[in-house]
Design a protein around this motif. Structure first.
Motif, mmCIF file in Angstrom:
data_model
loop_
_atom_site.group_PDB
_atom_site.id
_atom_site.type_symbol
_atom_site.label_atom_id
_atom_site.label_comp_id
_atom_site.label_asym_id
_atom_site.label_seq_id
_atom_site.Cartn_x
_atom_site.Cartn_y
_atom_site.Cartn_z
ATOM 1 N N LEU A 24 -2.351 10.223 9.549
ATOM 2 C CA LEU A 24 -2.755 9.412 8.407
ATOM 3 C C LEU A 24 -1.604 8.595 7.856
ATOM 4 O O LEU A 24 -1.743 7.397 7.591
ATOM 5 N N THR A 25 -0.446 9.235 7.671
ATOM 6 C CA THR A 25 0.659 8.543 7.012
ATOM 7 C C THR A 25 1.244 7.428 7.882
ATOM 8 O O THR A 25 1.573 6.356 7.373
ATOM 9 N N ASN A 43 1.260 3.625 6.996
ATOM 10 C CA ASN A 43 2.510 2.862 7.017
ATOM 11 C C ASN A 43 2.361 1.561 7.800
ATOM 12 O O ASN A 43 2.943 0.539 7.445
ATOM 13 N N TYR A 44 1.603 1.611 8.882
ATOM 14 C CA TYR A 44 1.339 0.379 9.630
ATOM 15 C C TYR A 44 0.582 -0.622 8.759
ATOM 16 O O TYR A 44 0.846 -1.821 8.796
ATOM 17 N N LEU A 45 -0.359 -0.116 7.995
ATOM 18 C CA LEU A 45 -1.162 -0.996 7.136
ATOM 19 C C LEU A 45 -0.317 -1.617 6.033
ATOM 20 O O LEU A 45 -0.461 -2.802 5.710
ATOM 21 N N PHE A 46 0.571 -0.832 5.447
ATOM 22 C CA PHE A 46 1.351 -1.298 4.294
ATOM 23 C C PHE A 46 2.767 -1.731 4.680
ATOM 24 O O PHE A 46 3.648 -1.793 3.828
ATOM 25 N N ALA A 47 2.983 -2.036 5.961
ATOM 26 C CA ALA A 47 4.320 -2.401 6.431
ATOM 27 C C ALA A 47 4.814 -3.683 5.763
ATOM 28 O O ALA A 47 4.022 -4.546 5.365
ATOM 29 N N VAL A 72 -5.067 15.797 1.171
ATOM 30 C CA VAL A 72 -4.628 14.400 1.209
ATOM 31 C C VAL A 72 -4.483 13.858 -0.206
ATOM 32 O O VAL A 72 -3.514 13.154 -0.526
ATOM 33 N N TRP A 73 -5.437 14.189 -1.074
ATOM 34 C CA TRP A 73 -5.375 13.688 -2.452
ATOM 35 C C TRP A 73 -4.153 14.234 -3.184
ATOM 36 O O TRP A 73 -3.536 13.521 -3.985
ATOM 37 N N PRO A 114 -3.177 17.596 6.321
ATOM 38 C CA PRO A 114 -2.296 17.211 5.201
ATOM 39 C C PRO A 114 -1.166 18.197 4.929
ATOM 40 O O PRO A 114 -0.230 17.862 4.192
ATOM 41 N N PHE A 115 -1.237 19.394 5.505
ATOM 42 C CA PHE A 115 -0.267 20.440 5.172
ATOM 43 C C PHE A 115 0.808 20.627 6.237
ATOM 44 O O PHE A 115 1.726 21.432 6.066
#
Length: 662
Positions: A243-244, A248-252, A34-35, A235-236
């Motif tokens: 997660l993404t 995206n919902y959080l930063f919409a 993730v990092w 993450p792979f």
């Protein structure tokens, strides 16, 4: 008999240390992965998306746990939503088992998984697991046996489906083996509350107890390893959408729909304008690129894609993702291609339908800005000519600005230069000022306002194009020049309210001009007339007719205005026969994104496709509320050879024909 089960039956508490070592190792690998992706996002430009954080968090939680965006589409959306709920219930169940087995029982000698609660717990988890398996089966059938055209298959599709299915199936094998030894014929009351496990147990009941214990223990370890593999894979693989998409919902985007960043063209530190390189995108754009799930909803609803244009919003986003996370190759615009960028009508259908809230449109517009502002490119000579005409004459049609108000001469409408004391300023727009077909709409609107006792003023020759078409084609400089002149002019007259019949003018003045200091209220004529009618300011004489109604993109999806135009149609006596693509699902006329001034050279004409949809309803009238739509439909009806079958008409024309003067 006791209504509970031994949690570490047949494996013993000696598994705790290796189990937790494996789990922590898997979580560590996941965190590292993730990092690595976060480091790529951080290469993007700064962007503020943490304002109103509490509201953002609550909205994100509602979308994640309500699956509202995912389940808007029947079929695959429903499958995915039910699978999510099933898998989430299993996660909750596993968490409760962990809490009792490793916290409350050893530390406080408290076992809460017993009695009636445990029976319900067992039933819910069994049914949740069964539902999850069935939904995975449905998704697998869609992906591999009945795959819709255009649905891509990437390498991790099979991994995702197979791994999740293996986790669920091994869970039931573990349960069935344990029940075959401890419950079948021994504790039937408890077994009955695990119906799926009971079926598996009866299937395995022919095995000896030793073999069942061996099967149970081996499957238990396999299940653990599969679960750890799932954690590592997040993450792979496209498992990362867990997660993404949540991020995206959080930063919409929380600004009004369709908001475009207003460039600071006076910034002397700016190396370039627009986006010609991936590093010129904001970090949220790179997160978007990593959040796509290849569901192709955006592609299915794209009018350009539906008419054989090369634009697929899904493909654009995934090309960005490949450029961001794979070794450097071709440049951004060369990879996406200019034909793709110019094909977009900015109809917003892709963003409206995206279950991951990916923001497609502004990425395309930013690349257009680079092409125009930094490379001087346009999609064709006709566009370059229209831009020049807009710069010289204030309109893309090449008409002399002095004649912009001539259409109103016989209506008694004065310009604000002649009389600034008016109830409303009618911002006419270019097409209603110069195009003969749309002049009829402008006149109809004014007549309706006059019937309501309103004094209407216009800017006449002082009005200039709102700048929307050239802005959507990338010419931010000309847009801001036009906007500044219009804003200064309107402010100077002390206007209290602006009404526009053009949705593009309405959006631009009412939303985009705000960044430039314009604060006068702006309204589209459909909501304005609807309110006047409700207030009894004018009366309509109903006369029966049948029509189909087209939701223009910049009124519908951009501004959520759906009911008022339909209410006006019904008040006029209309019976509306809806097209299959209506409301939020409406299909673009093809004029948005500046395409009104560009020739449609690739594929079939979008306007003809929409005209055929309208004709398919059997209604003789195609009603719209946008000069761009009306212009496109006039051409589309002719191109589709529907003359005499389907007639395009503006809503204002229908109303004024039924205007009651008594």
């Amino acid at each position: 008999m006791e209504l509970t089960r031994e949690i570490y039956w047949n494996v013993g508490r000696g598994v705790l240390l290796p189990m937790y070592l494996l789990a922590f190792a898997a979580i560590g690998v996941m965190a590292w992965g993730v990092w690595q992706r976060i480091k790529v996002y951080r290469q993007g430009l700064p962007l503020e998306r943490t304002d109103n954080l509490q509201e953002r968090i609550l909205a994100a939680l509602r979308r994640v746990f309500g699956q509202s965006l995912v389940m808007r589409v029947k079929g695959p959306g429903t499958f995915h939503g039910i699978f999510f709920f099933g898998f989430f219930l299993l996660f909750i169940g596993t968490t409760l088992v962990f809490i009792q087995a490793d916290l409350t029982d050893p530390l406080f000698d408290w076992k809460f998984l017993s009695g009636g609660f445990y029976l319900l717990f067992s039933l819910v988890l069994d049914l949740a697991g069964l539902a999850a398996i069935l939904m995975l089966g449905g998704l697998a059938v869609r992906r591999y046996l009945k795959r819709p055209e255009g649905l891509p298959n990437v390498w991790d599709n099979a991994l995702m489906l197979g791994l999740l299915l293996a986790i669920l199936v091994t869970g039931f094998v573990i349960e069935g083996a344990r029940m075959a030894v401890t419950e079948v014929g021994i504790n039937p009351r408890l077994a009955a509350w695990s119906p799926v496990g009971l079926v598996v147990a009866k299937t395995l009941s022919g095995m000896s107890e030793a073999d069942l214990r061996t099967l149970h223990q081996g499957t238990w370890w396999l299940h653990l390893l599969l679960t750890c593999g799932f954690i590592v894979a997040i993450p792979f693989t496209r498992f990362r959408h867990l997660l993404t998409t949540s991020a995206n919902y959080l930063f919409a985007e929380r600004r009004p729909k369709g908001t475009i960043a207003t460039l600071d063209l006076e910034d002397e530190q700016a190396e370039s304008f627009g986006t010609g390189e991936l590093k010129r995108f904001a970090w949220k754009d790179l997160l978007d690129a990593d959040a796509c799930t290849f569901c192709k909803r955006c592609q299915d609803r794209c009018p350009a894609w539906a008419t054989e244009k090369p634009l697929s919003p899904m493909k654009v986003i995934n090309q960005m993702q490949q450029l961001a996370f794979e070794p450097p190759g071709a440049g951004l615009i060369d990879t996406v291609s200019k034909d793709v960028l110019w094909a977009c009508t900015t109809c917003y259908a892709c963003q409206q339908t995206c279950p991951a809230t990916i923001e497609h449109v502004n990425k395309i517009l930013d690349m257009r800005r680079h092409l125009v502002l930094m490379e001087g490119e346009f999609p064709g000579e006709e566009v370059a000519t229209a831009v020049d005409q807009t710069e010289v004459n204030g309109n893309p049609l090449g008409m002399a600005f002095a004649g912009r108000g001539d259409w109103a001469a016989d209506l008694g409408v004065k310009t604000l230069a002649e009389d600034p004391e008016v109830d409303i300023l009618y911002f006419v727009g270019c097409y209603a000022s110069f195009d003969k077909r749309n002049i009829k709409v402008a006149k109809a609107f004014v007549q309706l306002c006059q019937a309501a006792g309103l004094k209407v003023g216009i800017l006449g020759k002082e009005e200039k194009c709102c700048g929307e078409p050239v802005r959507k084609l990338g010419n931010e400089y000309l847009y801001q020049t036009l906007a500044a002149e219009n804003i200064e002019l309107i402010k100077g007259y002390g206007v209290k309210q602006v009404v526009a019949t053009c949705p593009h003018c309405f959006n631009t003045l009412g939303r985009d001009y705000r960044d430039l200091g314009f604060e006068v209220p702006v309204e589209h004529y459909t909501t304005f007339l609807h309110r006047l009618l409700q207030e009894g300011k004018f009366k309509i004489r109903p006369e029966a007719f049948t029509a189909t109604y087209h939701d223009s993109c910049y009124i519908g999806r951009y501004m959520d205005i759906f009911e008022e135009p339909r209410a006006l149609l019904k008040a006029a006596g209309g019976t509306i026969t809806e097209m299959e693509r209506s409301g939020l699902e409406s299909f673009c006329c093809g004029a948005g994104g500046g395409r009104i001034i560009a020739e449609e050279k690739i594929g079939t004409r979008i306007s003809e496709t929409r005209a055929k949809m309208a004709a398919g309803t059997g209604a003789p009238l195609l009603v719209s509320n946008c000069p761009f739509c009306l212009t496109m439909f006039e051409d589309g009806v002719k191109g589709a050879e529907l003359e005499g079958t389907l007639a395009p008409k503006d809503l204002a024309e229908l109303l004024v024909e039924r205007l009651s003067l008594t």
